[in-house]
Design a protein around this motif. Sequence first.
Motif, PDB file in Angstrom:
ATOM      1  N   TYR A  68     196.252 -12.997   2.258  1.00 44.21           N
ATOM      2  CA  TYR A  68     197.065 -11.748   2.933  1.00 44.21           C
ATOM      3  C   TYR A  68     196.199 -11.555   4.165  1.00 44.21           C
ATOM      4  O   TYR A  68     195.027 -11.402   3.695  1.00 44.21           O
ATOM      5  CB  TYR A  68     197.219 -10.544   2.003  1.00 44.21           C
ATOM      6  CG  TYR A  68     197.236  -9.064   2.971  1.00 44.21           C
ATOM      7  CD1 TYR A  68     198.950  -9.305   3.677  1.00 44.21           C
ATOM      8  CD2 TYR A  68     196.369  -8.149   3.344  1.00 44.21           C
ATOM      9  CE1 TYR A  68     199.425  -8.441   4.431  1.00 44.21           C
ATOM     10  CE2 TYR A  68     197.053  -7.270   3.916  1.00 44.21           C
ATOM     11  CZ  TYR A  68     198.442  -6.910   4.922  1.00 44.21           C
ATOM     12  OH  TYR A  68     198.069  -6.115   5.411  1.00 44.21           O
TER      13      TYR A  68
ATOM     14  N   SER B   9     194.946  -9.531   7.441  1.00 44.84           N
ATOM     15  CA  SER B   9     195.835  -8.456   8.060  1.00 44.84           C
ATOM     16  C   SER B   9     195.090  -8.236   8.954  1.00 44.84           C
ATOM     17  O   SER B   9     193.924  -8.023   9.259  1.00 44.84           O
ATOM     18  CB  SER B   9     195.598  -6.714   7.048  1.00 44.84           C
ATOM     19  OG  SER B   9     195.839  -6.018   8.028  1.00 44.84           O
ATOM     20  N   GLU B  10     195.750  -7.321  10.838  1.00 41.93           N
ATOM     21  CA  GLU B  10     194.524  -7.300  11.378  1.00 41.93           C
ATOM     22  C   GLU B  10     193.851  -6.421  11.093  1.00 41.93           C
ATOM     23  O   GLU B  10     194.894  -5.329  10.654  1.00 41.93           O
ATOM     24  CB  GLU B  10     195.735  -6.851  12.633  1.00 41.93           C
ATOM     25  CG  GLU B  10     195.794  -8.392  13.710  1.00 41.93           C
ATOM     26  CD  GLU B  10     196.453  -8.911  14.547  1.00 41.93           C
ATOM     27  OE1 GLU B  10     196.462  -7.558  15.206  1.00 41.93           O
ATOM     28  OE2 GLU B  10     196.429  -9.550  14.879  1.00 41.93           O
ATOM     29  N   ARG B  11     192.934  -5.705  11.782  1.00 37.73           N
ATOM     30  CA  ARG B  11     191.943  -5.103  10.900  1.00 37.73           C
ATOM     31  C   ARG B  11     191.396  -4.201  12.602  1.00 37.73           C
ATOM     32  O   ARG B  11     190.904  -4.831  13.178  1.00 37.73           O
ATOM     33  CB  ARG B  11     190.833  -4.683   9.722  1.00 37.73           C
ATOM     34  CG  ARG B  11     191.747  -5.349   8.838  1.00 37.73           C
ATOM     35  CD  ARG B  11     193.049  -4.008   8.036  1.00 37.73           C
ATOM     36  NE  ARG B  11     193.300  -4.640   6.849  1.00 37.73           N
ATOM     37  CZ  ARG B  11     193.376  -3.793   5.762  1.00 37.73           C
ATOM     38  NH1 ARG B  11     192.110  -2.744   5.494  1.00 37.73           N
ATOM     39  NH2 ARG B  11     193.629  -3.655   4.724  1.00 37.73           N
TER      40      ARG B  11
ATOM     41  N   PRO C 278     191.424 -10.586  11.897  1.00 36.23           N
ATOM     42  CA  PRO C 278     192.041 -10.759  10.611  1.00 36.23           C
ATOM     43  C   PRO C 278     191.022 -10.968   9.601  1.00 36.23           C
ATOM     44  O   PRO C 278     189.880 -11.597   9.579  1.00 36.23           O
ATOM     45  CB  PRO C 278     192.674 -12.481  10.918  1.00 36.23           C
ATOM     46  CG  PRO C 278     191.298 -13.376  11.848  1.00 36.23           C
ATOM     47  CD  PRO C 278     190.505 -12.059  12.376  1.00 36.23           C
ATOM     48  N   CYS C 279     191.849 -10.369   9.061  1.00 36.21           N
ATOM     49  CA  CYS C 279     190.502  -9.888   7.464  1.00 36.21           C
ATOM     50  C   CYS C 279     191.434 -10.217   5.823  1.00 36.21           C
ATOM     51  O   CYS C 279     192.701 -10.366   6.375  1.00 36.21           O
ATOM     52  CB  CYS C 279     190.609  -8.397   7.494  1.00 36.21           C
ATOM     53  SG  CYS C 279     190.060  -8.136   5.807  1.00 36.21           S
TER      54      CYS C 279
ATOM     55  N   LYS D  34     192.418 -11.592   2.581  1.00 35.01           N
ATOM     56  CA  LYS D  34     192.216 -11.144   1.556  1.00 35.01           C
ATOM     57  C   LYS D  34     192.878 -12.109   0.104  1.00 35.01           C
ATOM     58  O   LYS D  34     193.939 -12.306   1.082  1.00 35.01           O
ATOM     59  CB  LYS D  34     192.146  -9.745   0.660  1.00 35.01           C
ATOM     60  CG  LYS D  34     192.040  -8.278   1.763  1.00 35.01           C
ATOM     61  CD  LYS D  34     192.605  -7.451   1.505  1.00 35.01           C
ATOM     62  CE  LYS D  34     192.014  -6.514   0.335  1.00 35.01           C
ATOM     63  NZ  LYS D  34     192.701  -5.435   0.412  1.00 35.01           N
TER      64      LYS D  34
ATOM     65  N   ARG E 137     196.461 -12.580  -1.814  1.00 33.59           N
ATOM     66  CA  ARG E 137     197.871 -11.625  -1.621  1.00 33.59           C
ATOM     67  C   ARG E 137     197.760 -11.345  -3.426  1.00 33.59           C
ATOM     68  O   ARG E 137     197.784 -11.537  -4.165  1.00 33.59           O
ATOM     69  CB  ARG E 137     199.211 -12.247  -1.445  1.00 33.59           C
ATOM     70  CG  ARG E 137     200.081 -11.756  -1.255  1.00 33.59           C
ATOM     71  CD  ARG E 137     201.395 -13.136  -0.951  1.00 33.59           C
ATOM     72  NE  ARG E 137     200.828 -13.890  -1.906  1.00 33.59           N
ATOM     73  CZ  ARG E 137     201.970 -14.414  -2.735  1.00 33.59           C
ATOM     74  NH1 ARG E 137     203.401 -12.981  -3.632  1.00 33.59           N
ATOM     75  NH2 ARG E 137     202.281 -15.230  -3.685  1.00 33.59           N
TER      76      ARG E 137
ATOM     77  N   GLU F 173     205.719  -5.344   2.650  1.00 31.47           N
ATOM     78  CA  GLU F 173     205.597  -4.772   4.040  1.00 31.47           C
ATOM     79  C   GLU F 173     206.609  -4.050   4.776  1.00 31.47           C
ATOM     80  O   GLU F 173     206.794  -3.296   5.048  1.00 31.47           O
ATOM     81  CB  GLU F 173     204.886  -5.325   5.365  1.00 31.47           C
ATOM     82  CG  GLU F 173     203.146  -5.775   5.494  1.00 31.47           C
ATOM     83  CD  GLU F 173     202.826  -4.359   5.997  1.00 31.47           C
ATOM     84  OE1 GLU F 173     202.591  -3.600   6.295  1.00 31.47           O
ATOM     85  OE2 GLU F 173     201.289  -4.177   5.043  1.00 31.47           O
TER      86      GLU F 173
ATOM     87  N   LYS G  26     207.109  -1.561   2.612  1.00 28.78           N
ATOM     88  CA  LYS G  26     206.560  -0.135   2.413  1.00 28.78           C
ATOM     89  C   LYS G  26     207.219   1.068   3.072  1.00 28.78           C
ATOM     90  O   LYS G  26     207.039   1.852   2.315  1.00 28.78           O
ATOM     91  CB  LYS G  26     205.096  -0.543   2.785  1.00 28.78           C
ATOM     92  CG  LYS G  26     204.255   0.199   3.430  1.00 28.78           C
ATOM     93  CD  LYS G  26     203.006   0.009   4.375  1.00 28.78           C
ATOM     94  CE  LYS G  26     202.155   1.844   4.946  1.00 28.78           C
ATOM     95  NZ  LYS G  26     200.893   1.305   4.753  1.00 28.78           N
TER      96      LYS G  26
ATOM     97  N   GLN H 184     186.603 -12.300   2.055  1.00 31.99           N
ATOM     98  CA  GLN H 184     186.392 -11.842   2.750  1.00 31.99           C
ATOM     99  C   GLN H 184     184.621 -11.386   3.458  1.00 31.99           C
ATOM    100  O   GLN H 184     184.387 -11.690   4.132  1.00 31.99           O
ATOM    101  CB  GLN H 184     186.047 -10.251   2.731  1.00 31.99           C
ATOM    102  CG  GLN H 184     187.928  -9.591   2.722  1.00 31.99           C
ATOM    103  CD  GLN H 184     187.518  -7.607   2.073  1.00 31.99           C
ATOM    104  OE1 GLN H 184     186.467  -7.155   2.379  1.00 31.99           O
ATOM    105  NE2 GLN H 184     188.331  -7.646   2.305  1.00 31.99           N
TER     106      GLN H 184
ATOM    107  N   ILE I 190     193.135  -0.056   9.592  1.00 30.49           N
ATOM    108  CA  ILE I 190     194.595  -0.922  10.533  1.00 30.49           C
ATOM    109  C   ILE I 190     194.784  -0.264  11.984  1.00 30.49           C
ATOM    110  O   ILE I 190     193.686   0.151  11.422  1.00 30.49           O
ATOM    111  CB  ILE I 190     195.986  -0.793   9.631  1.00 30.49           C
ATOM    112  CG1 ILE I 190     195.785  -0.320   8.924  1.00 30.49           C
ATOM    113  CG2 ILE I 190     195.003  -2.035   8.539  1.00 30.49           C
ATOM    114  CD1 ILE I 190     197.674   0.117   8.045  1.00 30.49           C
TER     115      ILE I 190
END
Length: 189
Positions: free
Chosen positions: A33, A35-37, A46-47, A49, A51, A58, A61, A100, A118
């Motif tokens: 996964y 995610s832009e952080r 891009p972070c 992880k 999934r 998403e 959510k 990470q 985020i």
Amino acid sequence: MLFRSLVALLITAPLMLLIAAAVKLESKGPVFYISERIGKRGRVFPCFKFRTMVNNAERMKKDLTALNERDGVLFKLKNDPRVTRLGRILRKYSLDELPQFLNVLRGEMSIVGPRPPIASEVEKYELEHMRRLEVLPGLTGLWQIQARHDPSFAKYIALDTAYVENWSFWLDLRILAQTANVVLRGTGS
């Protein structure tokens, strides 16, 4: 820091390969996964992880926002229906965050520091909340070891700000030691 993250990646590589295979076997979708952080000084990165949720998490959510158990800009559900069975285990022992170390190797994160938020969270920050963006975000920090299950956004910000204002090598060592305890006890999310 570069050397430590490279060593950590090499040591955890066999475990990460097993986790990657398990994620792929358990459910459809990518292994990671991304995610832009928001990092130091507002830099977007891009972070990585593993999934831990179903592939369309998403999209799901917005239907769950009314059930949010955190306050302020944070979102968390204790029994989130989007989390896979394997994902629950990975989160409990913080194994989902092993990738990470790549972010640390790339210079986007540190081992210890505030967690990377985020963009939608940062958009709602007040001026004093920006203080937490003065340092590299970390894999672990004060909030993770002291208040991980506390729903308070104010506590989250206070601990991150305290870290920024009181940083020392010894504080990082203390956080790392306590992180090991939290991970081994399985008191993750």
